[in-house]
Design an enzyme around this catalytic site. Sequence first.
Site, PDB file in Angstrom:
ATOM      1  N   SER A   1      -3.573  -7.895   0.720  1.00 21.42           N
ATOM      2  CA  SER A   1      -3.639  -7.331   2.199  1.00 21.42           C
ATOM      3  C   SER A   1      -4.455  -6.260   1.702  1.00 21.42           C
ATOM      4  CB  SER A   1      -2.528  -7.148   2.911  1.00 21.42           C
ATOM      5  OG  SER A   1      -2.871  -6.246   3.976  1.00 21.42           O
TER       6      SER A   1
ATOM      7  N   TYR B   1       5.253  -4.379   6.249  1.00 19.20           N
ATOM      8  CA  TYR B   1       4.091  -5.765   6.075  1.00 19.20           C
ATOM      9  C   TYR B   1       3.871  -5.401   4.939  1.00 19.20           C
ATOM     10  CZ  TYR B   1       0.504  -8.690   5.745  1.00 19.20           C
ATOM     11  OH  TYR B   1      -0.351  -9.701   5.445  1.00 19.20           O
TER      12      TYR B   1
END
Length: 252
Positions: free
Chosen positions: A143, A156
């Site tokens: 990501s 995250y």
Amino acid sequence: MGLNRFSLSGKRALVTGASRGIGQALAIALAEADADVAVTARSKEALAGTVKAIDAASRNSIAIAADVRAVDDCRRAVAQTVAALGGIDILVNNAGIEQVSPSLDVDEALWDKIVDTNLKGAFFMAQAAARAMKGGAILNLCSLTSERGIPTAAPYGSSKTGLLGMTRALAAEWAKRGIRVNALAPGYFRTEMTEMFYADANWQASMLAKIPMDRFGVMDDLAGAAIFLCSDAASYVTGICLPVDGGTLASI
Ligand code: NDP
């Protein structure tokens, strides 16, 4: 040589979190590139649409219910893939969750849920797959948070930065086994996970301002990059994280 190197003909793939979103799109893309594809999610029913699309591409498939947070489920998913498809050559570690929260409010349960899904699950899937693989490719869904700090996304971002470190460590360790380990870092793609952001017009405008290509990603943008990294066309590529983000990381 040439374009044949991009074909996944004869390869057996396992894609986690393939019931919707990016995992579903990548599972179908691998099938369209001629791989047989096993797909997982927490329930078999949720995988029906993905299996139908793989069948439409005339490839073999199997739907497997597995929670990547459970190590036994990871091992069983790989074993069922090998039993159904005759082996495993490609693993796409896609299953993932996000839940934003101010870091001062993150509790242990939220931390564990995110990190166990995105990082621990990916590791034990990779371990189980590598034990069964005779060479092959592993692709991890990293990501932008693997590379940049984003407020309210500490668990995250920690999981995705960890996943990048894991990608590099396994690439270095398993090169001798003929297993390549790479990652994709998607920019902003509209899925169930990101719907909470897209629902906010102000968020959309502020994010678009950070994307040099001036548009959000669509699934076809990811498919080519994933097929490349899983294919023999990438035979000398391991340990990288390829951004597919319209130029975002290059410019922020
Ligand atoms: P979605 O929420 O649309 O899909 C997530 C998938 O993961 C579903 O198939 C879900 O299946 C599965 N999943 C979730 N938890 C588990 C679990 N414990 N065990 C097994 N499967 C699970 O998300 P996206 O498609 O947006 O995201 C896919 C991946 O891409 C994630 O790793 C995400 O971090 C990454 N990513 C996404 C970006 C984006 O813009 N969308 C940007 C950067 C990275 P089910 O609920 O049916 O079990």
